[in-house]
Design an enzyme around this catalytic site. Sequence first.
Site, PDB file in Angstrom:
ATOM      1  N   ASP A 189      61.359  24.674 -47.795  1.00 14.95           N
ATOM      2  CA  ASP A 189      60.779  25.348 -46.627  1.00 14.95           C
ATOM      3  C   ASP A 189      59.656  24.491 -46.023  1.00 14.95           C
ATOM      4  O   ASP A 189      58.734  24.089 -46.733  1.00 14.95           O
ATOM      5  CB  ASP A 189      60.221  26.706 -47.127  1.00 14.95           C
ATOM      6  CG  ASP A 189      59.506  27.516 -46.059  1.00 14.95           C
ATOM      7  OD1 ASP A 189      59.535  27.121 -44.874  1.00 14.95           O
ATOM      8  OD2 ASP A 189      58.929  28.570 -46.429  1.00 14.95           O
ATOM      9  N   HIS A 362      54.699  32.033 -45.835  1.00 15.27           N
ATOM     10  CA  HIS A 362      55.125  30.655 -46.111  1.00 15.27           C
ATOM     11  C   HIS A 362      53.947  29.846 -46.632  1.00 15.27           C
ATOM     12  O   HIS A 362      52.862  29.878 -46.042  1.00 15.27           O
ATOM     13  CB  HIS A 362      55.663  29.997 -44.836  1.00 15.27           C
ATOM     14  CG  HIS A 362      56.840  30.718 -44.237  1.00 15.27           C
ATOM     15  ND1 HIS A 362      58.140  30.391 -44.535  1.00 15.27           N
ATOM     16  CD2 HIS A 362      56.893  31.748 -43.373  1.00 15.27           C
ATOM     17  CE1 HIS A 362      58.956  31.190 -43.860  1.00 15.27           C
ATOM     18  NE2 HIS A 362      58.222  32.020 -43.145  1.00 15.27           N
TER      19      HIS A 362
HETATM   20 ZN   LIG Z   1      63.034  32.055 -42.929  1.00 16.32          ZN
HETATM   21 ZN   LIG Z   2      61.672  34.685 -44.724  1.00 17.92          ZN
END
Ligand SMILES: [Zn+2]
Ligand SMILES: [Zn+2]
Length: 549
Positions: A189, A362
């Site tokens: 990510d 995130h």
């Molecule tokens: Zn995502």
């Molecule tokens: Zn997500």
Amino acid sequence: MLPLGGLGEIGKNMTVVEYEDRIVVVDVGLRFPTPEMVGIDLVLPDFSYLRGRVKDIEAIVVTHGHEDHLGALPWVLRELGAADAPPVYGRPLTMAMGRSKLDEHKLREVQLIDLEDGEDVDLGPFTLELIHMTHSIPDASAVALTSEVGTVLVTGDYKFDQTPVDGAPADVSRLAELGREGVLLLCGDSTNVDRPGFSPSESVVGPHLEEVFARCEGRIVVTSFASNIHRVQQVVDAAAALDRKVVLVGRSMRKNVKIGRSLGHIEVPDGMLVGPREIEDFPDERIVIISTGSQGEPLSALRRMAYRDHPQVKLHDGDTVVFSATPIPGNERAVNDTIDRLYHIGCEVITTRDAPIHASGHGFAEELKLMLNLTKPRYVMPFHGDFKRIQLHSRLAEAVGVAKEAIFCAENGDVLELDARGARFGKPERAGMIFVDGVDIGDVADAALRDRRMLSADGIFIVVATISEQDGGSVADPEVIFRGVAFLDEAGQLIDEIKDTVEDSLERAATEGVRDVGHLQQLLHDHLGALIYERLKRRPMVLPVVVEV
Ligand SMILES: [Zn+2]
Ligand SMILES: [Zn+2]
């Protein structure tokens, strides 16, 4: 290894992992359309690569329940043929959300299989394992797919939250173990790679919400992502601390809280939930409304409240609206618009600028480094980011000691080939967007999009001309119809000019022997388009219809 979506963009994550013609698909996400995509409801990854290969797909694995990872599931299954669709694997909440989507599409025969953390499943040449991660939705996981060649680890969306609301931090020890066993490829990510340091824990949000609530005298409306179940829990807790009742508003909010409660991810004390119709039965200072619409979505509950169009909730001055979310890039305008409307009604509005009432799901740069250091991958392919973030993530990998040659900055459709000799890009495959328009799916041709753009911006002229079958001459006064054309002070004059141009064009065509109706319509289209642009400096759609009698 073939990413079909999620690279060079944020949204519609979908990746094909293939070994000896056997396929596992990781994530089936969608994206919401940009304002230029007029009339398009949803954007899916182009999964042409999988057409005709249903028999080769061992499984679809979904990392977590967000739309950009799960949202395309019904469409993909329907297109591939739900009857012989592969089984879908994921953690229980993800599967429950998937089931609810499939039910809406009447795809009941699909097998959805709950996986526990650490449980191994054999899928043809692959072994699948899910590793628990923290994110802005419970039951998020990384996906490890091991074949003879090695282990591919797709992180999914994650942060390393040391004090998550549910007390279950990411399974760092399993990640380290995988690192010791040897990770061939890490697909990580990249969303917050540009933010230095560590992301704040979700659990810091709750006390700040309570502080904000304590200052409010009237009703409180909190808006957040409906899938952020831990956030909803924290709003419920803050409301309970201040002896306020909770009202859930918005279809997805009610749905997700119901699923979350049934799986034990959210606890609401008995008697605390109040239906939207009962709001007026309680004094203002006893109510907290939790609503969808944090992104300014046109049909969301909050948006409708802001436009005084919500059937149950009528906002008034003294109410406070708390945005416990930040706008996703692209949604800023819609959010600002909603906020402005709320002020117009007389509400107070509190956003993340006023108090730390949101935490990203995130991880920031240091957490991405931690992932790299734990898993020690031989190769790295940054995922989940626009080109800028993918580049930044690759620099970060270099900074922690991954060789430049071992980092692959890819875009959708790039094929990464991995074997005993190493890793390299192969011949790219088709990847792109497909659009969903209402319930129809397909390549809405560019032309259709362009038409819609024109219609929405400049309107339409329809011109009907009647010609004689014998000599092609105009036999009746042309009819001019227009809709959505902004201007028209001198409409009458322009319409006369249009009629003259039609007559002239037809006459000239007749003398030149042009008789084909399609050709005539094209001619009229060009001449009228030029005339209208001259007069209006706009390009409405011009639709000539030639009728032969
Ligand atoms: Zn995502
Ligand atoms: Zn997500």
